[in-house]
Design an enzyme around this catalytic site. Structure first.
Site, mmCIF file in Angstrom:
data_model
loop_
_atom_site.group_PDB
_atom_site.id
_atom_site.type_symbol
_atom_site.label_atom_id
_atom_site.label_comp_id
_atom_site.label_asym_id
_atom_site.label_seq_id
_atom_site.Cartn_x
_atom_site.Cartn_y
_atom_site.Cartn_z
ATOM 1 N N CYS A 2 0.826 -1.213 0.000
ATOM 2 C CA CYS A 2 0.000 0.000 0.000
ATOM 3 C C CYS A 2 0.859 1.262 0.000
ATOM 4 C CB CYS A 2 -0.868 0.035 1.240
ATOM 5 S SG CYS A 2 -1.794 -1.465 1.505
ATOM 6 N N ARG A 27 4.840 0.342 -6.173
ATOM 7 C CA ARG A 27 4.785 -0.500 -4.985
ATOM 8 C C ARG A 27 3.769 -1.630 -5.144
ATOM 9 N NH1 ARG A 27 6.729 2.390 -0.350
ATOM 10 N NH2 ARG A 27 5.212 1.459 1.038
ATOM 11 N N TRP A 72 -3.153 -2.583 -1.428
ATOM 12 C CA TRP A 72 -2.771 -3.919 -1.871
ATOM 13 C C TRP A 72 -3.497 -4.857 -0.920
ATOM 14 C CZ3 TRP A 72 1.608 -7.568 -0.707
ATOM 15 C CH2 TRP A 72 1.950 -8.330 -1.820
ATOM 16 N N ASN A 98 -1.570 1.884 6.327
ATOM 17 C CA ASN A 98 -0.758 0.772 5.819
ATOM 18 C C ASN A 98 -0.351 -0.067 7.012
ATOM 19 O OD1 ASN A 98 -0.806 1.896 3.330
ATOM 20 N ND2 ASN A 98 1.345 2.555 3.340
ATOM 21 N N GLY A 99 -0.249 -1.366 6.814
ATOM 22 C CA GLY A 99 0.180 -2.228 7.916
ATOM 23 C C GLY A 99 -0.912 -3.217 8.260
ATOM 24 N N GLU A 470 20.109 -15.729 -8.105
ATOM 25 C CA GLU A 470 19.580 -14.390 -8.393
ATOM 26 C C GLU A 470 19.058 -14.310 -9.840
ATOM 27 O OE1 GLU A 470 18.530 -12.060 -6.805
ATOM 28 O OE2 GLU A 470 18.588 -10.294 -8.074
ATOM 29 N N LYS A 474 15.197 -13.356 -10.736
ATOM 30 C CA LYS A 474 14.812 -12.283 -11.676
ATOM 31 C C LYS A 474 13.888 -12.848 -12.736
ATOM 32 C CE LYS A 474 15.595 -9.563 -9.810
ATOM 33 N NZ LYS A 474 16.288 -9.221 -8.625
ATOM 34 N N GLU A 477 10.285 -13.737 -11.307
ATOM 35 C CA GLU A 477 9.403 -12.642 -10.882
ATOM 36 C C GLU A 477 9.011 -11.716 -12.032
ATOM 37 O OE1 GLU A 477 11.020 -9.870 -7.996
ATOM 38 O OE2 GLU A 477 13.023 -10.091 -8.808
ATOM 39 N N HIS A 493 21.943 -35.096 -8.448
ATOM 40 C CA HIS A 493 21.332 -35.678 -7.243
ATOM 41 C C HIS A 493 19.821 -35.517 -7.250
ATOM 42 C CE1 HIS A 493 25.253 -36.524 -5.617
ATOM 43 N NE2 HIS A 493 25.621 -35.283 -5.888
ATOM 44 N N LYS A 592 7.329 -3.902 -3.838
ATOM 45 C CA LYS A 592 8.718 -3.434 -3.760
ATOM 46 C C LYS A 592 9.242 -3.493 -2.322
ATOM 47 C CE LYS A 592 12.468 -1.511 -5.388
ATOM 48 N NZ LYS A 592 13.370 -2.429 -6.112
HETATM 49 C C1 F6R Z 1 13.534 -9.220 -5.921
HETATM 50 C C2 F6R Z 1 13.400 -8.287 -4.816
HETATM 51 C C3 F6R Z 1 13.066 -8.832 -3.471
HETATM 52 C C4 F6R Z 1 13.797 -8.014 -2.401
HETATM 53 C C5 F6R Z 1 13.359 -8.466 -0.995
HETATM 54 C C6 F6R Z 1 14.124 -7.722 0.082
HETATM 55 O O1 F6R Z 1 13.859 -8.557 -7.103
HETATM 56 O O2 F6R Z 1 13.539 -7.104 -4.985
HETATM 57 O O3 F6R Z 1 13.391 -10.177 -3.372
HETATM 58 O O4 F6R Z 1 15.170 -8.192 -2.565
HETATM 59 O O5 F6R Z 1 11.990 -8.228 -0.834
HETATM 60 O O6 F6R Z 1 13.971 -6.343 -0.025
HETATM 61 P P1 F6R Z 1 14.953 -5.349 0.685
HETATM 62 O O7 F6R Z 1 16.274 -5.430 0.032
HETATM 63 O O8 F6R Z 1 14.318 -3.996 0.521
HETATM 64 O O9 F6R Z 1 15.022 -5.786 2.118
#
Ligand code: F6R
Length: 597
Positions: A2, A27, A72, A98-99, A470, A474, A477, A493, A592
């Protein structure tokens, strides 16, 4: 996640609020709403879907004071009635939240018994009724009374029909106050307000603020006044805009040479003294983080152990607090680009409780993590808007190289010659990153070929095992292709059973001590008819013999190879998503900043 926006001043609040709200779109949200005060009454508009839908129904809402929200869905479906803001029973108070309120069921039951009528299924609406019920001598006292009843996390903004103020409060959910000239702002994130101001006051947990056009007063939950200096943030509005790129993600991938350069500036040549000396005497290091930040931590383990020989472990933040204490007070490094991730904040608190010294690696000045740790290393990536972390990951690695050098230096673990070599390699990183970007079109062509895959494996060894994780994250997602990162040695394995001509394998083949074994893995995979895209190092003429496709990054020391390789994999996932028509900057179901545990 949110988003909250608020404005009080002399200008047309609606226009400013909607502009700021759009800057929080990244977000993630599924409904939106706005409440404005005009001529002593509150007008309210809400809608499901994009902010453009809200714009189409809201007409001209007059007034110089208002709050707005992107929701959200958590408690209750994404419907118009569950969208914020919420009003009290008589429509004099409007709130956005929010929360998550953990005791809202009890509060709601009690309020209903007392005759309050609820319009939504959300936890947030209890705030409006609790404030109404408080009936104090000021909106501030009413909000404080309401806050004394709730448990859980919140960032709230509250307005009342006959007041020219916004009352805000925060607990474990981000909220910043933007300071203007005869106008002030509220938002969940500084990037929403950069067009209007660079001066911010960061509200801390369990604090409340009264904001008018000319003043900002901060209080604790008991109503005691708190003095807080504002901070200037150097980010510009252009930093938070797309600047001609089709997506923030692509812009942020291309900003990496500059982000690396900035993150190194003034920190080589032994000037990395923002780290207190005692950190160099640590017996062990524990790194915690979530998602991409966790992957940076996994790479960090190899970096720190190689340079300083200090035993290092890395754990997912949400698991750390449940793990037994096995090491005697390691230095705990908390990695979080946003500085607001609830799981990592909880891990930092737990580390302190265990008596450990703590460092945060974060990208956001004044974010919550900076108050939970002993020292902060800031990555200087600039604002990252795309939901997929790219430049923040690479600059987290830079921070880890710097930290490792510092720890190594303090223990005399590397010779001055080796140190000079490392520093010289680091200076070269921006150029190296740029060279990979120069080859983006070739990666685009490869992505076109692989875009119809349902599942892919990413394999690597040693320091590039986390790079493979990683790359897979990427890909899943952004492109919604199932990507599985795996240590190459583990394929036999179990997972080999999944390979077929429809399962591409992206194999990271760096010419280090794992190279021959990687070649063996590539052959093993090719023998199962799985197409291999090998990502290797310039000058490699062997990969071609076994892999269907090869992408080579410039010559690089193996220790630094995760940087050019992840840039190639970021581009690969970006172009896969582009070719599949995915909403790249706002992938479904993810946010985000994740402020819930
Ligand atoms: C993936 C991504 C998430 C963040 C995770 C932690 O692209 O961005 O996996 O890395 O939510 O977020 P932060 O770094 O803000 O603690």
């Amino acid at each position: 996640m949110c988003g909250i926006v608020g404005y009080v001043g002399s200008k047309d609040a609606q226009e400013i609020i909607i502009d700021c709200l759009k800057r929080l779109e990244y977000r993630g949200y599924d409904s939106a709403g706005i409440a404005m005060i005009s001529d002593g009454s509150i007008s309210l508009k809400k809608s499901v879907g994009e902010i453009s839908v809200l714009e189409s129904i809201m007409g001209n809402m007059e007034g110089n004071l208002g709050i707005a929200h992107t929701r959200w869905a958590t408690h209750g479906k994404p419907t118009e009635k569950n969208a914020h803001p919420f009003l009290d029973c008589v429509g004099k108070i409007a709130i956005v939240h929010n929360g998550i309120l953990t005791n809202y069921m009890d509060l709601r039951e009690q309020l209903v018994k007392e005759g309050h009528e609820f319009a939504s299924e959300t936890d947030s609406e209890v705030f409006a009724h609790l404030i109404e019920k408080s009936a104090g001598d000021s909106l501030m006292s009413e909000v404080l009374a309401a806050l004394s009843k709730v448990e859980g996390s919140y960032a709230i903004a509250v307005i009342k029909n006959d007041n020219e103020e916004i009352i805000v409060a925060r607990n474990e959910s981000p909220l910043v106050i933007g300071i203007g000239h005869r106008e002030n702002f509220v938002a969940s994130d500084v990037t929403a307000l950069l067009k209007y101001t660079n001066e911010f006051v960061h509200l801390q947990d369990k604090e409340v603020a009264r904001i008018t056009a000319n003043s900002v007063e901060i209080f604790d939950l008991a109503g005691n006044s708190i003095q807080r200096e504002s901070k200037r943030i150097s980010w510009s509005v252009e930093d938070a805009e797309r600047s001609g790129y089709p997506h923030f993600m692509l812009k942020e991938i291309f900003e990496q040479p500059q982000a690396i350069h900035e993150s190194l500036l003034g920190r080589l040549e032994g000037q990395e003294d923002e780290l207190p000396f005692f950190y160099s005497r640590v017996g062990s290091v524990k790194i915690v983080g979530c998602g991409t930040s966790y992957h940076a931590g996994l790479v960090g383990k190899y970096i720190i152990e190689e340079l300083s020989k200090v035993p290092t472990t890395c754990q997912i933040s949400s698991e750390y607090r449940y793990s037994p204490i096995t090491e005697s007070k390691p230095l705990v490094v908390c990695i979080t680009q946003s500085g607001e991730t609830a799981d990592t904040l909880a891990a930092a608190r737990e580390a302190r409780k265990r008596g450990c010294k703590t460092i945060a690696i974060t990208n956001v000045l004044g974010s919550a993590i900076t108050r939970e740790v002993d020292t902060v290393i800031y990555t200087r990536a600039g604002p990252e808007i795309g939901v997929a972390a790219t430049k923040t990951f690479v600059t987290q690695l830079i921070a880890l190289y710097l930290l490792a050098l510092r720890v190594a230096g303090g223990r005399n673990a590397i010779t001055s010659e080796h140190r000079r070599e490392i520093i010289s390699s680091m200076r070269n990183l921006p150029r190296l990153a740029q060279n990979v970007l120069n080859d983006a079109e070739r990666i685009h062509t490869l992505a076109k070929k692989y875009k119809d895959a349902h599942s892919m494996f990413f394999i690597g060894r040693h320091i590039n095992y986390p790079t493979s994780l990683e790359g897979a994250l990427k890909t899943k997602e952004i492109s919604y292709i199932h990507g599985e990162g795996y240590p190459a040695g583990e394929l036999k394995h179990g997972p080999l059973a999944l390979l077929s001509c429809d399962t591409p394998v992206i194999a990271i083949c760096v010419r280090d001590h794992t190279y021959e074994k990687m070649l063996g893995n590539v052959r093993e995979v090719a023998a199962r008819d799985a197409p291999v895209l090998a990502v290797g190092i310039e000058g490699d003429i062997d990969l071609d013999k076994f892999a269907e496709d090869v992408f080579l990054v410039p010559e690089v020391e193996p220790l630094f190879s995760p940087i050019p390789i992840i840039i190639a994999l970021q581009l690969f996932s970006y172009y896969l998503a582009l070719e599949r028509g995915c909403p790249i900057d706002k992938p479904r179901n993810i946010a985000k900043t994740v402020t819930v545990e």
